[in-house]
Every structure is written in C-alpha cells, then in structure tokens.
Design an enzyme around this catalytic site. Structure first.
Site, PDB file in Angstrom:
ATOM      1  N   LYS A  60      -4.540   4.228  12.923  1.00 47.28           N
ATOM      2  CA  LYS A  60      -5.225   3.816  11.733  1.00 47.28           C
ATOM      3  C   LYS A  60      -4.971   2.234  11.732  1.00 47.28           C
ATOM      4  CE  LYS A  60      -4.565   4.639   6.811  1.00 47.28           C
ATOM      5  NZ  LYS A  60      -4.815   3.346   6.355  1.00 47.28           N
ATOM      6  N   GLU A 105     -13.829   0.561  10.525  1.00 45.61           N
ATOM      7  CA  GLU A 105     -12.895  -0.465  10.050  1.00 45.61           C
ATOM      8  C   GLU A 105     -13.173  -1.659  10.784  1.00 45.61           C
ATOM      9  OE1 GLU A 105     -10.594   1.365   7.968  1.00 45.61           O
ATOM     10  OE2 GLU A 105      -9.153  -0.154   7.469  1.00 45.61           O
ATOM     11  N   LEU A 129      -7.033   9.273   1.942  1.00 41.18           N
ATOM     12  CA  LEU A 129      -6.543  10.242   2.758  1.00 41.18           C
ATOM     13  C   LEU A 129      -4.837  10.524   2.135  1.00 41.18           C
ATOM     14  CD1 LEU A 129      -7.247   9.241   6.267  1.00 41.18           C
ATOM     15  CD2 LEU A 129      -7.953  11.089   5.078  1.00 41.18           C
ATOM     16  N   ASP A 150       0.857  -1.144   0.148  1.00 44.49           N
ATOM     17  CA  ASP A 150      -0.067  -0.045   0.033  1.00 44.49           C
ATOM     18  C   ASP A 150       0.960   1.132  -0.107  1.00 44.49           C
ATOM     19  OD1 ASP A 150      -1.948  -1.710  -0.038  1.00 44.49           O
ATOM     20  OD2 ASP A 150      -2.774  -1.040   2.033  1.00 44.49           O
ATOM     21  N   LYS A 178      -6.809  14.477  12.132  1.00 41.59           N
ATOM     22  CA  LYS A 178      -7.860  15.076  11.655  1.00 41.59           C
ATOM     23  C   LYS A 178      -8.105  16.481  12.548  1.00 41.59           C
ATOM     24  CE  LYS A 178     -10.715  11.152  10.791  1.00 41.59           C
ATOM     25  NZ  LYS A 178     -11.542  10.334  11.430  1.00 41.59           N
ATOM     26  N   CYS A 226      31.196 -34.587   3.872  1.00 39.93           N
ATOM     27  CA  CYS A 226      30.868 -33.737   3.060  1.00 39.93           C
ATOM     28  C   CYS A 226      31.570 -32.248   3.183  1.00 39.93           C
ATOM     29  CB  CYS A 226      29.389 -33.370   3.332  1.00 39.93           C
ATOM     30  SG  CYS A 226      28.514 -32.225   2.275  1.00 39.93           S
TER      31      CYS A 226
END
Length: 691
Positions: free
Chosen positions: A136, A196, A101, A51, A312, A453
């Site tokens: 948020k 939300e 926003l 996002d 806000k 190995c």
DNA sequence: CTGCCTCGAGTTCG
DNA sequence: CTCGAGGCAG
C-alpha cells in the site's frame, strides 16, 4: 474545547469502554469530529490526527451505528468516503466512485475479513481462495482516463465521488504513459486506470534540501510533498518535481483486460504502466499474514513510503459476488502498519543545559502515540532548527520517531494556525544560574559559559557516573540531581567522600541501599584511567580521544604537564582539542581535583601499552557494530575486536572493513550496502576473532 | 580550501 | 540515531 481535545477525550472514552455517555451522544460526537477532521484533511491539506486514528474513529462509529438500533444520521461519514474537494481545480465526477478500504491492524483481523468473505461466498471456512497482496503505497490515489489509448484526463480521488482535474500536472509525471503501448492486443477504446502518485524518498530528501537552502519551508513527509506538488497551479513546477506513479487496478473499461486481478496487473504493465513488483499471489490468508510481517520489517529498504498491504480477492467473478458495503468493497482489505508518524500540539519549548553548558531547546508535546509508545517530548536541536521549520508554540506539529526510536519534530502545519501561536526565541540567560547565554560566531549552539552553573554540574556528575565513564552501579540522573541540589556534592571528588549518613538524608534511601551505593562507588576507584579522563568531561574529549590521550601519555600527571604544541603532535589531536585539554589542566580548580582524586586512591596511571601487534587476527581491520547482537553485548563485541587488534568506529565509510549486523539495525545497514562494505553477523565475527 | 572520515554531545520511552 | 564540527589528506 478544541477539536483535538474533544477527539482525544472521545478516543479515551471509547478505548477504555468507560462509557458514561449514552451511545447516542457518542455517535453524535463521533460524527461531528469525523466530519470536521475530514474537512481539515481535504480542504486545508493537513490533518491534526493520523490516518490510522481517523480510520479507527470511523470503525468505532460503524460499530456503534450497527449496534445502536436508531436510524443512522444522514450526515454520518459512514455513508461517505470523505469531504468535498477544495476550489482551485475543475471538479470531475468519477464514473464509478473510488472506494476506500476496510482496515485490519493485525493477523486476526485479516483472518476475520477472510472468513467473512468465505461465508458470504458460501464456502467452507477452511477453503483456500486465490488472493493478491500488494504494497500500500503512501501517496495520493489518482484515476487516469484513456480514450483509444491516449491519456485524456487525470483526476484526484477527492471524496471518492468527485475529484479534481489535474491532467496538466499528471502529464508531467514520467511514469504515467501519455499513450498506451499496444501490449500485444488491440487498442482499448475506453480505459480507466487507478493507482498511486508518490514521491520517491531519495528525491524527497533532495527536494527538502533545496527548499531549505532557499530558506523555504520543507515538506513534512513524501506524501505531503506529493500532494503539494500535484496541486500546484503551475504545472512547470510540478514537472521539476520527481513524482512517480504505480498503477494498481482499473475503473470502468470498455472491454475486459483479464478475468482476475493479477492478470489485470500484468496487462497494465504491458500497456506501459509501472506496476509494483512486490506482490504476492497466494492461496488462503496465512501466506498474506507472513507477507505483511515481512514488509513491516522491510519498509525502510524501499525508496517509497508504504503504510500497509492491500489484500484483494483475485477472481473478478468472486469480487462481483462479494460486492461492496456502502463505501468499501468486501473483496479487499487494507492491512495497516503501526503509524510511525503522528501530529500533535506543541505546548511549549523549554531549554536544557548540558554538561558542557550547551543549550538545547526541547519540545513539550501533547502526549501522542507513535509506533506503540507515548511521546511527550522531543529535542529541537538548536535555534536554527526551530527557525528553519518555522515552529511556533501552540502549533500542530508532525512528530516521528527517527530510526524508529528517537522522537523528532519534523514540521509544523501552518494551515492549522489559529493566530494564538507564539514565535519562540532563545532566552537570554541560563535558566539554572542566570548567566548570559552566548552563541559564538559560526557555531550552531548557545552556551552557558558559567563554570559554576549548578545545571552543568548536575549533568557532569551524571556523566562521570555513567556507563562509558566510571560506570558506578546505581548512580543515575536522579541521584545526581538529588546530591547536587542538597549540596552533598560540590566537586567530582566529593563522590568518593560520600558517607552512609549523608545518603540516609536523601529521599528513598535506607541503610542497605546506602551501604551498597558507597560500596559500588569505592569499587570504581580502579577503573581504567581512560574512563576517568572521559568522566572529567573536558570539552572535545570523548571516549575515543580519552583512550588516545592515555595511550600516549599514560598518566594524568604527565598529561597535565603537556603544552598545546606537545598535545597536537599526537596523531588525531589538532589545535582545538589540544587547546581544550591544556586549558582544562591549567585551571587551578581542576589541578586540585586531579590531586584530590589521586589522593583518594583512584587509578591515575596506566601501564604503557604493549608493543605487540601485527600478528593479531583482526589487525588492520575496521569494524562498525549496529543493532542488537544475539549473545554479545555491544561493549563486549567492541572490546573483543580491540583485544584482537581490530579498530572500532562509530560510523560506516568506505574505510570500514566489516559491518557487524545485529537485530533491528538502523540506517547503517543501508549505508554499508550502498558502499559495498562487507556485512557479517556475530558468528562470523567470533570465527574471525578466533583465527 | 574542499571533501572525506571520524568523533562528540545530546537524546526517548519502558 | 542524528547532527555539527574537528582532523587531516590532497
């Protein structure tokens, strides 16, 4: 060229400002990629960029459009909020659109937003106006319509203009009131509430566990789980998912419920909505910046994901005066935390051979930035992990940094497959020596069983020299590889037979450096015996078991003569470890190694442990250390605790007496708190140790 | 046998 | 840090 490749190229040329292409060309490219990304995001439910990246591209587009004098293309995403919703649910037109926003990524961008608002309100730039800062929530925006107090419709945000009617599913969410409480005032005839939907982290973990146990694909993150659950056509399944809802504002209302935003929030709460308690009312922007910084650090303590803070202007009158640009209000801004999760392409899966022969698949990723660092590889643990998540070569995968450090591939996005992806399977033989790999019944890992190995030996040499083992200064992984591939070492004791001349043959070695290394190797001959034992790399013998064995048997000589039965009599040693240790010492090669190390002058016997304890200050206490301590190193803190009679453990449990907490702790702090384990800091530890 | 509690092994980037 | 698995008590 794929969309992702085109996007990355675009990001580079914009980031580095080496704009060879014309502004016009870049704008066209931006518009086209953004539109394609938006389509993927909204219609397939999965995006291939984060996002934050999308927002950044959009910002660039807006910047360039405003700098470029030509007309803005009609299909530019700067006009719109998103792409049209997908089929399957009835479409609903929002009465007023759900805006997106503007973003801020740091304090200066927040200040800039605030100043723009003041200027538009024709206030002096040093004025303080009332602001509200809310977390948020990283979920899905929902618009709820109430008529005379009854929920009549729930719609997703969609493209901001038109969403999907998911009323039936929304009704199953317990924190969405079906009818409003009177809240001490008369019933509002028409009210639209916005908020939300999210998936609590704890429930998310449970959901994924149960999906995994049924052999189903798990969700990449709580946000995807919320989106997936909300868009199920069968709402009875939605009901079984533990979704929740936070209200954060209103849409059109028939009568005002307050003159400012904070008042609205209080009324929403009184009406029966869940409103997030963590919000700040402040005068001016500086307190907001502190609030953002504080929650950036606290985001792990919450039971829901947050991806930033929404700020806000509190007064609705001022909001109205500020108005909106085409799709975003001027009276609000979203402060975004740095992304910790991103998507990228899985280029390939390679396998690594560990010092024990354990095979671990490794993801080769298209480099991607997560939390400020570029990540290009991640472990895939084992075969079952890859199967369980259905990860294929070429897939778009979700990558995150677990505990903020170690990258992990969390999921693949099946919706983005093109058909060219390949299912990976475990190679049948060791990439280094060709020995057939075996996976024992009941075990999760494959092993290379060869005792010769070269890959295993390289890792063993590296381990022997490492900090917790012999701690040879200047001797790391790179040198181990060089020495083994040039055949300078064929056995561990060869380390102490190295000469300056041999080192000079290697890349990057001059006389001084070679002499220093020989010296630091020689200096490790007197290391504690438990370090040497740990360094030998016997399976199941780590640092702790090595210390336990040495305190029980004092010398390699004595240890090598013990039978399995004698070993398992030691408290903490069971049949598996006993067998491994006895087996190791019975091999002739290893007998020779021990004899040689002893002959070379290494410390192979320890003094018997002193019997005095009981009156030491920390006797009987168990400590766990996490995070970075202000003055003590981790090892220093641990040896201090041990020297004062305390025990150091690696994981927190109900038996832990104290958790010593430093900076940037991980999940241990949370676990300690949930178990009620006492948490102390370095100063308190030092005080206790002195007592 | 089950459920803790621990330990071991491998791990990324700068 | 996270995972799997060994050790041990009940």
């Amino acid at each position: 060229m794929s969309l992702l490749e085109r996007t990355r190229r675009l990001q580079n040329s914009l980031k580095n400002k080496d704009r060879e292409e014309s502004a016009e060309f870049l704008i066209d490219e931006l518009i086209e990629s953004l539109n394609e990304h938006a389509l993927l995001y909204h219609q397939q439910g999965g995006s291939i960029i984060s996002d934050a990246e999308f927002d950044q591209l959009l910002n660039w587009l807006r910047e360039m459009e405003s700098a470029f004098s030509g007309p803005v293309r009609p299909d530019s995403p700067s006009h719109r909020v998103g792409a049209p919703p997908s089929e399957g649910f009835e479409k609903v037109k929002h009465r007023t659109s759900l805006l997106s926003l503007g973003n801020a990524f740091n304090g200066d961008e927040l200040r800039a937003w605030y100043e723009r608002a003041l200027r538009r309100l024709e206030l002096p730039l040093d004025s303080n106006i009332e602001l509200v800062s809310e977390l948020k929530i990283d979920g899905l925006a929902l618009s709820l319509s109430y008529e005379n107090g009854i929920l009549v419709q729930a719609a997703t945000r969609g493209d901001g203009q038109t969403g999907e009617n998911i009323t039936a599913n929304a009704r199953t969410i317990r924190s969405i009131p079906l009818s409003l409480k009177s809240g001490g005032q008369k019933v509002i005839s028409s009210l639209e509430v916005r908020g939300e939907v999210y998936f609590p982290k704890s429930s998310f973990d449970q959901l994924n566990e149960s999906l995994a146990s049924e052999g189903l694909k798990t969700f990449a993150n709580p946000r995807n789980a919320a989106a997936g659950s909300l868009r199920l056509l069968d709402s009875s399944v939605t009901a079984s998912r533990d979704l929740a809802f936070f209200a954060y504002g209103t849409g059109p209302v028939s009568e005002s419920i307050g003159g400012n935003h904070s008042e609205e929030l209080r009324v929403l709460k009184a009406l029966g909505f869940q409103v997030n308690d963590h919000f700040l009312q402040s005068l001016g922007i500086e307190a907001v910046i502190d609030f953002c910084a504080m929650f950036a650090g606290k985001r792990d303590d919450l039971d829901y994901e947050i991806d930033g803070v929404v700020v806000k202007v509190d007064s609705l009158a001022l909001q109205e005066r500020l108005g909106a640009v085409s799709n975003a209000p001027r009276w609000a801004v979203a402060y975004k935390f740095p992304a910790r999760e991103s998507t990228t392409i899985l280029r390939d899966i390679l396998i690594n051979v560990g010092r024990t022969g354990m095979i671990t698949p490794e993801a080769v990723l298209e480099p991607v930035e997560i939390g400020g660092v570029m990540v290009s590889q991640a472990t895939l643990h084992n075969e079952d992990y890859i199967r369980g998540k259905d990860i294929r070569i070429g897939d778009t995968v979700v990558v995150k940094r677990a505990g903020d450090v170690i990258p992990a591939v969390v999921a693949s996005i099946a919706a983005l497959r093109t058909g060219t992806e390949r299912i990976w399977s475990m190679p049948s033989s060791c990439p280094a020596c060709g020995t057939l790999l075996v996976r024992l019944e009941g075990e999760a890992d494959y092993y290379c069983s060869s005792s010769t190995c070269p890959a295993q030996f390289m890792r063993l040499v590296e381990h022997f020299a490492s900090r917790d083992a012999m701690d040879i200064e200047g001797f790391g992984a790179k040198l181990a590889v060089q020495l083994v591939t040039t055949d300078s070492l064929t056995s561990l004791d060869d380390i102490y037979k190295l000469t300056v001349d041999q080192l000079l043959l290697l890349d990057g070695f001059a006389l001084k450096k070679a002499e220093n290394l020989i010296e630091s190797i020689a200096a490790t001959k007197s290391r504690q015996l438990s370090r040497l034992l740990f360094g030998l790399g016997i399976r199941h013998v780590g640092k702790t078991i090595a210390e336990l064995l040495i305190s029980s048997f004092q010398s390699l000589e004595s240890l090598s003569q013990r039978t399995e039965e004698e070993l398992s009599e030691v408290d903490g040693i069971g049949p598996v470890i006993a067998k491994s240790v006895a087996g190791w010492f019975s091999e002739s090669q290893n007998k020779g190694l021990v004899a040689s190390l002893s002959g070379l002058g290494l410390n192979v016997a320890e003094d018997a442990p002193e019997g005095q304890d009981g009156d030491l200050p920390l006797t009987g206490k168990t400590f766990v250390v996490t995070g970075t301590l202000p003055s003590l190193g981790r090892a220093e803190a641990e040896s201090l605790i041990k020297s004062k009679g305390g025990k150091v453990s690696s994981s927190v449990s109900s038996k832990t007496s104290y958790l010593v907490l430093g900076e940037n702790p991980g999940s241990k702090a949370v676990k300690a708190a949930s178990l009620g384990v006492q948490i102390i800091d370095e100063t308190e530890l030092l005080t206790m140790a002195r007592a």
